[in-house]
Design an enzyme around this catalytic site. Structure first.
Site, mmCIF file in Angstrom:
data_model
loop_
_atom_site.group_PDB
_atom_site.id
_atom_site.type_symbol
_atom_site.label_atom_id
_atom_site.label_comp_id
_atom_site.label_asym_id
_atom_site.label_seq_id
_atom_site.Cartn_x
_atom_site.Cartn_y
_atom_site.Cartn_z
ATOM 1 N NE ARG A 1 6.711 -0.825 10.520
ATOM 2 C CZ ARG A 1 5.609 -0.831 9.786
ATOM 3 N NH1 ARG A 1 5.611 -0.265 8.584
ATOM 4 N NH2 ARG A 1 4.508 -1.379 10.257
ATOM 5 C CE LYS B 1 -2.197 -1.083 3.870
ATOM 6 N NZ LYS B 1 -1.594 -2.389 4.251
ATOM 7 N NE ARG C 1 2.270 -5.381 11.339
ATOM 8 C CZ ARG C 1 3.337 -5.119 10.586
ATOM 9 N NH1 ARG C 1 4.495 -5.685 10.851
ATOM 10 N NH2 ARG C 1 3.250 -4.261 9.595
ATOM 11 N NE ARG D 1 7.728 -3.113 5.973
ATOM 12 C CZ ARG D 1 6.425 -2.830 5.901
ATOM 13 N NH1 ARG D 1 5.912 -2.384 4.762
ATOM 14 N NH2 ARG D 1 5.627 -2.995 6.930
ATOM 15 N NE ARG E 1 -4.055 -1.737 10.024
ATOM 16 C CZ ARG E 1 -2.971 -1.155 9.483
ATOM 17 N NH1 ARG E 1 -2.971 0.103 9.150
ATOM 18 N NH2 ARG E 1 -1.893 -1.864 9.276
HETATM 19 P P1 AMP Z 1 1.112 0.055 9.063
HETATM 20 O O1 AMP Z 1 2.294 0.942 8.861
HETATM 21 O O2 AMP Z 1 -0.087 0.471 8.258
HETATM 22 O O3 AMP Z 1 1.436 -1.410 8.895
HETATM 23 O O4 AMP Z 1 0.667 0.233 10.585
HETATM 24 C C1 AMP Z 1 1.548 -0.115 11.639
HETATM 25 C C2 AMP Z 1 0.769 -0.243 12.926
HETATM 26 O O5 AMP Z 1 0.154 1.012 13.258
HETATM 27 C C3 AMP Z 1 -0.390 -1.245 12.920
HETATM 28 O O6 AMP Z 1 0.045 -2.580 13.153
HETATM 29 C C4 AMP Z 1 -1.246 -0.709 14.060
HETATM 30 O O7 AMP Z 1 -0.682 -1.021 15.321
HETATM 31 C C5 AMP Z 1 -1.121 0.803 13.868
HETATM 32 N N1 AMP Z 1 -2.161 1.315 12.959
HETATM 33 C C6 AMP Z 1 -1.990 1.879 11.729
HETATM 34 N N2 AMP Z 1 -3.158 2.226 11.184
HETATM 35 C C7 AMP Z 1 -4.111 1.868 12.095
HETATM 36 C C8 AMP Z 1 -5.524 1.935 12.105
HETATM 37 N N3 AMP Z 1 -6.216 2.445 11.071
HETATM 38 N N4 AMP Z 1 -6.170 1.483 13.208
HETATM 39 C C9 AMP Z 1 -5.507 0.981 14.266
HETATM 40 N N5 AMP Z 1 -4.174 0.857 14.310
HETATM 41 C C10 AMP Z 1 -3.476 1.294 13.235
#
Ligand code: AMP
Length: 190
Positions: A134, A14, A146, A128, A89
């Site tokens: 991370r 994404k 996740r 990654r 989400r």
């Molecule tokens: P991402 O970079 O999109 O993989 O997000 C990393 C982490 O941020 C996720 O595993 C969640 O802990 C948190 N996070 C990101 N977006 C959301 C969301 N829309 N709702 C809840 N937690 C989020």
């Protein structure tokens, strides 16, 4: 004005695709994951609140996430449209986004999912994790958590957006440029 939700499991690409699409279509890219990480890096109150959830691979609570997202949209009032990456989400987030956009006489124009097999994605994330720094990319158990969060809380959004008649899916495996092309074919027709 077009508002696109880029949808997909962690590691589906994404963020990578958003980097190309935002310039091509002049959209504001809002990645909730990036915004949380920025806040953690800068040790803000929001960052402190979100850190444990993120490090464990759990979703951050809806109330916090929705408030943050709405504030980011407000900050970009002149935008020609948004590319939402990693939001919504949960069903509660999707409903909040609909209500929020509705209050501005706008809507989610399309939700586009990047599809890929779990095992390929887990390997991608571990790869990654070697360079991203991370914590949530480095530990296979956290990565699996996740995916569990995705399956339980995020996957139901597919039916939610299908019900609105604006859900599209593309194959997320291939060259980055090929996938951008697949996404563009959909966006060009919106
Ligand atoms: P991402 O970079 O999109 O993989 O997000 C990393 C982490 O941020 C996720 O595993 C969640 O802990 C948190 N996070 C990101 N977006 C959301 C969301 N829309 N709702 C809840 N937690 C989020």
């Amino acid at each position: 004005m077009i508002n696109i939700v880029l949808f997909g499991k962690p590691g589906a690409g994404k963020g990578t695709q958003a980097e190309f699409l935002k310039g091509k279509y002049n959209l504001t890219h809002l990645s909730t994951g990036d915004i949380f990480r920025f806040n953690i890096k800068n040790d803000t109150e929001l960052g402190k609140l979100a850190k444990t959830f993120i490090d464990n691979g759990d979703l951050v609570p809806d109330s916090v996430t929705i408030q943050m997202l709405e504030a980011e949209v407000e900050k970009n009032a002149d935008s020609k449209g948004f590319l939402f990456d990693g939001f919504p989400r949960t069903i509660a987030q999707a409903e909040a986004l609909d209500a929020f956009l509705n209050s501005k006489n706008q809507k989610v124009t399309a939700t586009i999912a990047l599809e890929a097999d779990d095992e390929i994605l887990v390997q991608r994330l571990l790869e990654r994790g070697k360079t991203s720094g991370r914590a949530d990319d480095q530990d296979e158990e956290k990565i699996r958590n996740r995916y569990q969060e995705y399956n339980e809380k995020t996957a139901p959004l597919i039916e939610y957006y299908k019900g609105q008649g604006n859900f599209y899916a593309v194959n997320g495996i291939g060259l980055i440029s090929e996938i951008t092309e697949r996404l563009s074919l959909i966006i060009d027709k919106l």
